[in-house]
Structures are given as C-alpha cells and as structure tokens.
Design a protein around this motif. Structure first.
Motif, short mmCIF file in Angstrom:
data_model
loop_
_atom_site.label_atom_id
_atom_site.label_comp_id
_atom_site.label_asym_id
_atom_site.label_seq_id
_atom_site.Cartn_x
_atom_site.Cartn_y
_atom_site.Cartn_z
N SER A 66 21.74 42.78 47.41
CA SER A 66 20.88 41.62 47.28
C SER A 66 21.39 40.42 46.95
O SER A 66 20.71 39.43 47.30
CB SER A 66 19.67 42.00 46.47
OG SER A 66 20.23 42.28 45.02
N THR A 67 22.61 40.26 46.66
CA THR A 67 23.47 39.10 46.15
C THR A 67 24.40 38.58 47.23
O THR A 67 24.92 37.48 47.17
CB THR A 67 24.15 39.36 44.73
OG1 THR A 67 25.14 40.28 44.88
CG2 THR A 67 23.14 39.55 43.79
N ALA A 68 24.54 39.48 48.24
CA ALA A 68 25.25 39.00 49.16
C ALA A 68 24.52 37.92 50.33
O ALA A 68 23.45 38.07 50.45
CB ALA A 68 25.91 40.30 50.01
N PRO A 69 25.53 37.05 50.76
CA PRO A 69 24.71 35.89 51.41
C PRO A 69 24.50 36.61 52.95
O PRO A 69 23.49 36.11 53.76
CB PRO A 69 25.75 34.89 51.82
CG PRO A 69 27.37 35.34 51.19
CD PRO A 69 26.81 36.65 50.52
N SER A 70 25.17 37.45 53.41
CA SER A 70 25.41 38.08 54.70
C SER A 70 25.99 39.34 54.68
O SER A 70 26.64 39.93 53.91
CB SER A 70 25.56 37.15 55.83
OG SER A 70 27.16 36.94 55.65
N HIS A 71 25.58 39.91 55.82
CA HIS A 71 26.40 41.48 56.03
C HIS A 71 26.27 41.83 57.70
O HIS A 71 25.28 41.40 58.23
CB HIS A 71 25.58 42.46 55.48
CG HIS A 71 26.38 44.12 55.62
ND1 HIS A 71 27.74 44.19 55.24
CD2 HIS A 71 25.95 45.16 56.06
CE1 HIS A 71 28.00 45.56 55.66
NE2 HIS A 71 27.17 45.89 56.12
N THR A 72 27.47 42.05 58.15
CA THR A 72 27.76 42.57 59.73
C THR A 72 27.87 43.85 59.84
O THR A 72 28.90 44.24 59.29
CB THR A 72 28.79 41.33 60.38
OG1 THR A 72 28.32 40.00 60.30
CG2 THR A 72 28.67 41.72 61.88
N ILE A 73 27.14 44.57 60.78
CA ILE A 73 27.45 45.91 61.22
C ILE A 73 27.93 45.88 62.54
O ILE A 73 27.31 45.42 63.37
CB ILE A 73 26.13 46.61 60.99
CG1 ILE A 73 25.47 46.72 59.61
CG2 ILE A 73 26.51 48.10 61.39
CD1 ILE A 73 24.16 47.37 59.58
N GLY A 74 29.23 46.35 62.65
CA GLY A 74 29.86 46.43 64.24
C GLY A 74 29.71 47.86 64.65
O GLY A 74 29.19 48.78 64.03
N SER A 75 29.98 47.94 66.00
CA SER A 75 30.13 48.97 66.75
C SER A 75 28.63 49.77 66.93
O SER A 75 28.63 50.87 66.61
CB SER A 75 31.03 50.11 66.12
OG SER A 75 32.63 49.47 66.08
#
Length: 393
Positions: free
Chosen positions: A163-172
């Motif tokens: 919840s403190t991360a600015p963003s998250h990317t999920i690949g594949s």
C-alpha cells in the motif's frame, strides 16, 4: 429287445449331443464374453399296457430338450486398452452388422475404423450409441480430430500489493483470442490513495507497444479487496477480429498491506485455451465417449446403447461372440449406470464364464452315460443273437 436297442440308440445320440456342448464350452474357455451352455435332458414318451396284474408303463428312451445359456458374469480382466470395454452388470453392447441387423454382445473389443466409427474388432459391426438428443446411431469421432481454442475471459491475480508503493507492474500477461492467438500485455497499477479515493489503485492494460488499451480501478479496505471494486473489465481488439472483453480479477488471494513493503502481486491463471488435437478417447462408467485434446479440453460424445432381457429364453447365440433377441417384447434398451443395465469398465474385457472343472465333471458323466447306453445295445444284440441261434436249432 429291438425296443431296447432303440432306447440305447437314443442314449447314444443324447450323450453325443451333450459331449458336443461340453466340447464347445471347453473350446471357448478363452473367448471374451462367451457364455457357456448346458444340454437339457428329458425322458421320451411312455406306452401303457395292462398285464392283468396292473398297468405297466414302458419308456422309449432319452430325449434332448435344447440348450440353456448361462449368463452369469465372467471375470473382468484389465487389458490397458481404453477401447476394450466390459459391462459390470446385466447389460449387453448393441451392435449392427453390414446388413443392418441388430445383435448384442458382452465382448467389448472395439476400435475406431478408418472412417472414425466405433466397430467390433471381431466382425467390424458398428457399435450403437445414443446422442444428447436421444437419437440412436453409430458412435463416431469423424471430424473431431481437432478442437478450436477458447478466448480468454478472465485473468486472475494473487499476492500482496504494498500500500506504500507508488506503482507496480505485472509482466507476461498473455491473453488468447478466439482463434488461439496469444497477445502479450503488462498490467500497470498506480497508487491513487488520497482522502477522496482511499486505498484506490488505477489499473491499466498495456500492449507490447507501450500503449494502454483500457483502464479501470480497484480499491482495498483493511488490506483486502473491497467488495464490488475488486475486478476490472478491459476491452481490446485483436488484429482482424472483433473487440473482446477480459476481466482482471483481484478478488481472491490478493492483499494490500503496508507492513509487506515488497509487492508480490502476479498473474496466476487465465481461462483461455489454444487449439488442440485429439490425443485419446475413452469411456466413463455411464458409457459416455470422452475425447481428450492436447490443450487440456475434454469433450463428451454419444453414450453406449445397452440391451438387457427379462428371460434367457428370449436369447439365442449367433456366433462371433454375439446374441440375438428371439422375443423383442422381453428385451429393453437403455444406458450405462442406470436402469439396471450395469456400469461400463474401460480398459477391461469380460472373460468366458466357463467353469473348466465343472465341464470335466460333466464330461465324465457323459462318458459313463454313453458307455452304459452302448452296453445296453451290445447286451440286447447278444440276446437277439442267442434267440436266432435257438430258433435255428
């Protein structure tokens, strides 16, 4: 004495028939689905004469009243061939020969011919089945050697989204279209946590060129997906195809806790499947044809049509491990695992139900009876010879 010779001849003839039945049973001890039979004996007619001291009944020998089939189930033996089938119960497989005549058999040694039709390996007669509409016909895999793929409708995710991360990317994140084509995407989540939108994340579906084809949002409450706001429907248009909708599902096994500073959220599954080719067929306990494909799909086909009878008097052996119905009113048709027809066992065959020890015991009895009848004829003949000699003197 001539009558005695005639009576002895009836014994020889009757026991000869009995020996023939035993020989046939013994010869077919390894014939799959074979049902043993026994010869029925009866005494012949009688004549009544009054001797002055009472009525005397004199018999005229031995009569045979036909054979009786024994439909006791034989041993079921494993073969490893999924098209070897056995009925664990009273039912018989229904087959139709090249002339359109219907027969029944317990010998389920089947295979698919070059036309894709299920036939008996013994005489190539077609195995009858019933489709989903109730229509009776042959069981076929013609035109079913391949199956089309199915488009992805849902993609599921699991893990923690810090919840403190600015963003998250999920690949594949691979999504399949209806033709089985695979399209690679990434899912980008951006933290939009504000007073107005607490614990909310923007979700974008980004194609291989970096363009977001669609977007939406999800939200968390107490670190868990918020009910009603845990899935996002994304629309995209594969080249040359119509637009398709895919649901990105974050509703289960997804959390958003600050204590877990690293985001582990990733894709776990998608429900699309590419095209598949037929890899194998078998039958389940209800006699339903199951076709297995390389993409993991299974398709059900027709069900085996079974027959059973009320009385063994309505059955006649036809050869080729088959039986005929002599009285259709005493026969019933149905399906496996219901109505008393029995269950289907795939990869097994039913062996002959002949009891060899019993046949040998009966063989001794037939031999003794034949010898006794022969002795009667010999004795009567000797007595006649003695009579002729007395007359000659």
């Amino acid at each position: 004495m001539l009558d005695s010779i005639f009576i002895g001849m009836t014994g020889l003839q009757g026991y000869s028939q009995g020996l023939r039945v035993i020989a046939n049973n013994t010869a077919n001890i390894n014939t799959p689905g074979y049902k043993g039979s026994s010869l029925q004996f009866a005494d012949m007619f009688y004549s009544n004469s009054n001797t002055g001291m009472g009525t005397m009944q004199v018999g005229y020998g031995l009569n045979t009243a036909g054979t009786m089939l024994n439909f006791e189930q034989g041993e079921l033996r494993q073969t490893g061939n999924t098209l070897d089938l056995a009925v664990d119960g009273q039912g018989l497989f229904t087959v139709r020969d090249s002339g359109g005549n219907t027969h029944y058999t317990r010998a389920g040694q089947f295979n698919f011919n070059t036309d894709g039709v299920l036939v008996s390996r013994i005489d190539q007669s077609k195995v009858m089945g019933q489709d989903a509409s109730g229509a009776v016909g042959e069981i076929s895999i013609a035109g079913k050697s391949a199956i089309a793929g199915t488009a992805t409708t849902a993609v599921k995710f699991a893990g923690n989204l810090s919840s403190t991360a600015p963003s998250h990317t999920i690949g594949s994140v691979n999504i399949l279209d209806k033709l089985g084509g695979s399209h690679a995407f990434t899912v980008k989540l951006t933290n939009e946590n504000t007073v107005a939108t607490p614990n909310q994340w923007k979700v974008e579906l980004v194609d291989a060129s970096g363009v977001a084809v669609d977007s939406g949002s999800i939200a968390f409450e107490n670190g868990l997906p918020k009910a009603g706001n845990s899935t996002v429907t994304m629309d995209f248009t594969p080249p040359g195809l119509a637009s398709m909708a895919v649901v990105l599902d974050f509703s289960a096994d997804v959390t958003s806790f600050a204590a877990l500073t690293t985001s582990t959220l990733s894709m776990t599954s998608q429900d699309g499947k590419g095209p598949g080719t037929l890899t194998g067929v078998n039958f389940d306990a209800s006699g339903t044809l199951i076709m297995n494909y390389s993409n993991g799909e299974t398709v059900k086909g027709s069900r085996l049509l079974l027959g059973r009878f009320d009385s063994v008097d309505a059955v006649a052996a036809n050869g080729n491990n088959q039986f005929d119905a002599t009285n259709q009113l005493a026969w019933h048709t149905g399906l496996g695992a219901e109505g008393g027809f029995g269950s289907i066992r795939s990869g097994m065959i039913e062996l002959s139900n002949v009891d060899l020890s019993q046949e040998f015991s009966d063989l001794v009895i037939m031999q003794r009876g034949y010898q006794a009848s022969s002795q009667v004829i010999s004795t009567a003949n000797d007595m006649l010879q003695e009579l002729f000699q007395m007359k000659g003197k």
